[in-house]
Write an enzyme that holds these catalytic residues in place. Structure first.
Site, PDB file in Angstrom:
ATOM      1  CD  GLU A  16      -2.404  -1.420   2.749  1.00 38.54           C
ATOM      2  OE1 GLU A  16      -2.698  -0.362   3.352  1.00 38.54           O
ATOM      3  OE2 GLU A  16      -2.661  -2.548   3.189  1.00 38.54           O
ATOM      4  CD  GLU A  27      -8.145   1.892   5.678  1.00 42.70           C
ATOM      5  OE1 GLU A  27      -8.107   1.268   6.759  1.00 42.70           O
ATOM      6  OE2 GLU A  27      -7.346   1.686   4.741  1.00 42.70           O
TER       7      GLU A  27
END
Length: 397
Positions: A219, A312
């Site tokens: 990520e 997120e």
């Protein structure tokens, strides 16, 4: 730019392989000793140190002394100084414009510490971890580590029980198949965070394996939380090997986008070197930052099966209501360019090591009245989407 904006938005990179005692003086002394020992382990002796305008200290550490080499798996590892192969078909970023109008254009971005110096060749810049950083975490050993079970598995509908259990909410676009990397350009904001244990991030995910058991995840993106809320972030634990001496993981990004104002974005490319099997990351068009060694992974040792792009947040619901922590700009996708946050030119790397437009892009969000996502496609922006939201509002209690 207000000083309050400086340290909250930092560049992040991490990978995932799937409270201290309170009381008397003895406990305080034990905690201080634990903190001091951990700081010595995290902060490597620098050849040079640079003080950033935001108060951060950037240490220039020899490449061979970076934290990754604390792990026994790296004992005999030979640093790969450059990738053998690079993904082809890179988009000319100079030709990018607003999908609705040729008037809207993003602007270049940098890191604040660059104003006060640069690191010598043969070193890498590392943001120095401070004592107060460790003291804000739930435990010293958890600092810089990502919690398990926080990666979203897209579904046709979200289970409210799962939302309340994990506390993580998303607004993403995703594709499934066989992939060897991903790329995206995302604009950078300074979202407001309600609670110290919450965060808001925007990134891409390169995923392989099973969400239920052995999941590998790479990520990379930007995050707002003063680096504290939660794999391993940046260079805080072994995994990512940095070779670049110009970009500091976790250091502040500047400038940032403004509502109805100038838009600033970053481009991230992650791809697999087919010869060595390592996963490389590039920041912008010029900075090849480093790599994750292929031997660290099980499923990603071969290829990825899902790519995700988006936002997120952590919703702790500390007062029994949905958090007011913002995702992206804090505005919904329908507001469009200059107001909402975006990802543009989202691409995947195929089996021939070429960048391609993704097919069959789908979207997912647990609570669209809190955070939403809308996809589109144009000539200049390719496949793009707007995403984000304010969190708690009259329709998101």
């Amino acid at each position: 730019m207000a000083a309050a904006h400086f340290s909250s938005v930092g560049f992040l990179v991490f990978m995932v392989l799937f409270p201290l005692c309170s009381g008397g003086r003895a406990s305080i002394s034990k905690q201080n000793l634990e903190v001091d020992n951990h700081l010595k382990q995290l902060n490597k002796p620098p050849l040079k140190s640079i003080k950033s305008p935001d108060g951060d200290i950037i240490d220039c550490v020899l490449v061979s002394h970076q934290p990754a080499f604390d792990h026994p798996l790296f004992k005999n590892h030979t640093i790969q100084v450059r990738p053998n192969y690079h993904s082809e078909g890179l988009i000319d970023e100079k030709k990018v414009s607003n999908p609705q109008s040729n008037e809207g254009k993003s602007k270049p971005i940098t890191q604040l510490w660059h104003l006060n110096g640069k690191c010598p060749e043969g070193t890498i810049p590392i943001r120095r971890t401070k004592k107060e950083d460790l003291l804000r975490t739930s435990s010293v050993q958890s600092y810089g580590k990502k919690k398990h079970g926080t990666i979203v598995k897209p579904a046709r509908s979200a289970d409210p029980d799962l939302i309340s259990q994990s506390g993580h909410q998303h607004a993403i676009a995703y594709v499934e198949g066989e992939f060897y990397g991903a790329k995206a350009t995302m604009n950078v904001w300074n979202p407001k965070i309600q609670q110290p244990n919450e965060f808001s991030l925007s990134q891409l995910w390169v995923l392989g394996g099973s969400f239920a058991s052995d999941l590998n995840s790479i990520e990379a993106g930007w995050q707002s939380d003063a680096y504290q809320a939660t794999g391993c972030y940046n260079l805080l634990c072994s995994g990512f090997i940095q070779i670049n001496n110009e970009i500091a993981m976790g250091a502040s990004i500047s400038p940032i986008s403004a509502y109805r104002g100038s838009q600033y974005d970053i481009t991230i490319l992650v791809w697999k070197d087919p010869k060595e099997g390592n996963w490389w990351m590039q920041f912008g068009n010029d900075y090849v930052l480093g790599y994750w060694p292929g031997f660290l992974f099980s499923y990603l040792a071969d290829s990825a099966t899902m790519i995700e792009w988006g936002g997120e947040v952590v919703n702790s619901a500390s007062d029994g209501q949905h958090t007011t922590t913002q995702m992206g700009s804090g505005h919904f996708p329908e507001e469009g360019f200059g107001k909402s946050s975006y990802f543009r030119n989202i691409q995947i790397v195929d089996g021939s090591n070429n960048l391609r437009a993704p097919k069959d892009v789908e979207t997912f969000t647990e609570q669209p009245k809190c955070y939403d996502v809308q996809v589109g496609k144009t000539g200049d922006w390719g496949n793009y989407f707007y995403y984000g939201g304010p969190g708690r509002n009259p329709n998101c209690p």
